[in-house]
Design a protein around this motif. Sequence first.
Motif, PDB file in Angstrom:
ATOM      1  N   CYS A  67       0.834  -1.193   0.000  1.00 33.28           N
ATOM      2  CA  CYS A  67       0.000   0.000   0.000  1.00 33.28           C
ATOM      3  C   CYS A  67       0.878   1.256   0.000  1.00 33.28           C
ATOM      4  N   LEU A  68       0.399   2.272  -0.666  1.00 31.22           N
ATOM      5  CA  LEU A  68       1.029   3.587  -0.648  1.00 31.22           C
ATOM      6  C   LEU A  68       0.034   4.572  -0.046  1.00 31.22           C
ATOM      7  N   HIS A  69       0.383   5.107   1.135  1.00 30.13           N
ATOM      8  CA  HIS A  69      -0.483   6.038   1.844  1.00 30.13           C
ATOM      9  C   HIS A  69      -0.083   7.469   1.485  1.00 30.13           C
ATOM     10  N   CYS A  70      -1.037   8.240   0.971  1.00 29.09           N
ATOM     11  CA  CYS A  70      -0.808   9.629   0.585  1.00 29.09           C
ATOM     12  C   CYS A  70      -1.687  10.516   1.463  1.00 29.09           C
ATOM     13  N   THR A  71      -1.066  11.262   2.353  1.00 35.55           N
ATOM     14  CA  THR A  71      -1.792  12.154   3.253  1.00 35.55           C
ATOM     15  C   THR A  71      -1.673  13.579   2.723  1.00 35.55           C
ATOM     16  N   ILE A  72      -2.799  14.147   2.325  1.00 29.92           N
ATOM     17  CA  ILE A  72      -2.843  15.518   1.811  1.00 29.92           C
ATOM     18  C   ILE A  72      -3.167  16.424   2.992  1.00 29.92           C
ATOM     19  N   ASN A  73      -2.202  17.222   3.406  1.00 31.94           N
ATOM     20  CA  ASN A  73      -2.383  18.065   4.584  1.00 31.94           C
ATOM     21  C   ASN A  73      -3.091  19.375   4.241  1.00 31.94           C
ATOM     22  N   LYS A  74      -2.423  20.269   3.514  1.00 29.85           N
ATOM     23  CA  LYS A  74      -3.013  21.581   3.235  1.00 29.85           C
ATOM     24  C   LYS A  74      -2.291  22.234   2.067  1.00 29.85           C
ATOM     25  N   ALA A  75      -2.862  23.335   1.630  1.00 28.16           N
ATOM     26  CA  ALA A  75      -2.262  24.174   0.588  1.00 28.16           C
ATOM     27  C   ALA A  75      -2.289  25.620   1.069  1.00 28.16           C
ATOM     28  N   TRP A 112      -7.021  19.911   4.283  1.00 25.39           N
ATOM     29  CA  TRP A 112      -7.739  18.661   4.076  1.00 25.39           C
ATOM     30  C   TRP A 112      -7.460  17.643   5.188  1.00 25.39           C
ATOM     31  N   ASN A 113      -6.195  17.362   5.466  1.00 26.02           N
ATOM     32  CA  ASN A 113      -5.801  16.316   6.417  1.00 26.02           C
ATOM     33  C   ASN A 113      -6.509  14.999   6.072  1.00 26.02           C
ATOM     34  N   GLU A 114      -6.416  14.634   4.808  1.00 31.37           N
ATOM     35  CA  GLU A 114      -7.106  13.449   4.280  1.00 31.37           C
ATOM     36  C   GLU A 114      -6.076  12.474   3.722  1.00 31.37           C
ATOM     37  N   THR A 115      -6.249  11.191   4.037  1.00 33.72           N
ATOM     38  CA  THR A 115      -5.322  10.143   3.606  1.00 33.72           C
ATOM     39  C   THR A 115      -5.969   9.298   2.523  1.00 33.72           C
ATOM     40  N   SER A 171       7.782   7.652   6.649  1.00 33.80           N
ATOM     41  CA  SER A 171       6.826   8.682   6.285  1.00 33.80           C
ATOM     42  C   SER A 171       7.591   9.964   5.968  1.00 33.80           C
ATOM     43  N   LYS A 172       7.512  10.397   4.729  1.00 37.82           N
ATOM     44  CA  LYS A 172       8.279  11.548   4.274  1.00 37.82           C
ATOM     45  C   LYS A 172       7.337  12.707   3.977  1.00 37.82           C
ATOM     46  N   LYS A 173       7.679  13.887   4.500  1.00 40.61           N
ATOM     47  CA  LYS A 173       6.863  15.080   4.324  1.00 40.61           C
ATOM     48  C   LYS A 173       7.411  15.931   3.178  1.00 40.61           C
ATOM     49  N   TYR A 174       6.498  16.558   2.451  1.00 40.52           N
ATOM     50  CA  TYR A 174       6.854  17.408   1.322  1.00 40.52           C
ATOM     51  C   TYR A 174       6.122  18.742   1.438  1.00 40.52           C
ATOM     52  N   ASN A 175       6.788  19.790   1.022  1.00 36.42           N
ATOM     53  CA  ASN A 175       6.187  21.124   0.909  1.00 36.42           C
ATOM     54  C   ASN A 175       6.699  21.725  -0.394  1.00 36.42           C
ATOM     55  N   MET A 176       5.926  21.606  -1.435  1.00 32.71           N
ATOM     56  CA  MET A 176       6.388  21.924  -2.773  1.00 32.71           C
ATOM     57  C   MET A 176       5.504  22.985  -3.409  1.00 32.71           C
ATOM     58  N   GLY A 177       6.128  23.806  -4.252  1.00 30.93           N
ATOM     59  CA  GLY A 177       5.398  24.820  -4.992  1.00 30.93           C
ATOM     60  C   GLY A 177       4.714  24.235  -6.210  1.00 30.93           C
ATOM     61  N   LEU A 178       3.488  24.675  -6.452  1.00 27.35           N
ATOM     62  CA  LEU A 178       2.730  24.186  -7.596  1.00 27.35           C
ATOM     63  C   LEU A 178       3.293  24.762  -8.884  1.00 27.35           C
ATOM     64  N   GLU A 179       3.252  23.962  -9.939  1.00 26.16           N
ATOM     65  CA  GLU A 179       3.743  24.372 -11.244  1.00 26.16           C
ATOM     66  C   GLU A 179       2.737  23.987 -12.308  1.00 26.16           C
ATOM     67  N   ARG A 180       2.843  24.665 -13.435  1.00 27.64           N
ATOM     68  CA  ARG A 180       2.005  24.305 -14.592  1.00 27.64           C
ATOM     69  C   ARG A 180       2.827  23.411 -15.514  1.00 27.64           C
TER      70      ARG A 180
END
Length: 431
Positions: A155-163, A206-209, A256-265
């Motif tokens: 399983c790959l767990h993806c937790t979407i925290n916030k933007a 969101w805090n949704e997994t 569990s690795k955390k990311y904080n990345m800028g959105l791109e087009r």
Amino acid sequence: MSVSKPPLPQSHIPSPASSNHLTIPPPSMPSSTSLAPSSTSPNPPAASLPPPASPVKISMQEHFAINVCPGPILPIPQISDFFPRFHDFPIAPLPPREKKILRENGEPEGEKDEEKEKERREENGEDKGDLGDSDDETYLGTLEFSLLFDQENNCLHCTINKAKGLKAMDSNGLADPYVKLHLLPGASKANKLRTKTLKNTLNPVWNETLVYHGITAADMTTKTLRLCVCDMDRLGRNEFIGEVRVALKKLREGESKKYNMGLERIAQNKESNNQTGEQGGPVAEEERGRILVSLCYVAEKSSLCVGIIRCAHLAAMDSNGYSDPFVKIVLQPDMGKKSKYKTSVKKKTLNPEFNEEFLYEVPKDQLAKKTLEISVWDYDLGMSNDFIGGVELGINAKGERLKHWFECLKFAGKKVEYWHTLTQQGAPSSD
């Protein structure tokens, strides 16, 4: 009879000099003379008074200039005051770029260090994460999320925290954002996951997994996770805000690795298509889907318990991009009606969850000679069902399929679960 007109007064006849000049009356007497004491001389003699000052003459042009422009004359603004690059004087040229010193192998000296720094920032999730103070119009916001790979359960767990600081997409200056996940390469609808939509905000939390099932260690070396932030529009088409991509090969198992990345087009590049074409056959098999099967031989009942748990990333068979899947299992050689079972139908999904079990009454010594056929179908009302993919477990199987069957016979009473890739080989002649 002649009438003689009376002569005009002398004061009304302008003199020749008065046509071009104006006469200013002489200044009044100093205040000291008027304040002199009257006791000494009430009427001072004329010889003691100063002579009258001559009148000051100014031209008519100066008179008009004084009346029209009473203040200082200001310079007229020029266009160069507002646009400095239009100055008359030449602008100093830019300094020449420094030439990189080539190493012995011909590689620039600073290029390798820049690549290492870029890889380090990507691994730490620092890529464009501090763009909050940027005034650039291309700034779309940042996305915070975390990833966890559970190899034991595939399983790959993806937790979407916030933007933060998303670009406004609606007329009210806000947006209705949600996050959509894809695994590349692969069919978009087969591995699409989506968060809930939050209304009227540019800083959603969101805090949704979201969980991807059926992800193996081999997938982690070749897959890339794409996270898209979109704005939901009820009246029209949902609008794309920005996206980020993470190579899963840099994610360690159990961490569990955390990311904080800028959105791109980022447009759909050709890398995913190239990967699909290079891998060829294995990718085509994987796109048919996967199935999670559990086997357990119950010695007390002399029965084989087959559990159909779930399927993942099934191939789309309907025109809407989805399928209506169900699973059939057959224990060969055919034992009549007791050897055929069928699960319920799950409507409009490519990742169905069944959690159904079936029992086969068969002695353990005969089980070694049996073959279990598992096939996934797309249900069509009033038409023949479409075959999606299948897998065979038995003594004649190979790889993971043989290992699964062997462990079921070896560890009686223990439930053994394995993910298997669906293929088109061995498709039944009829459904």
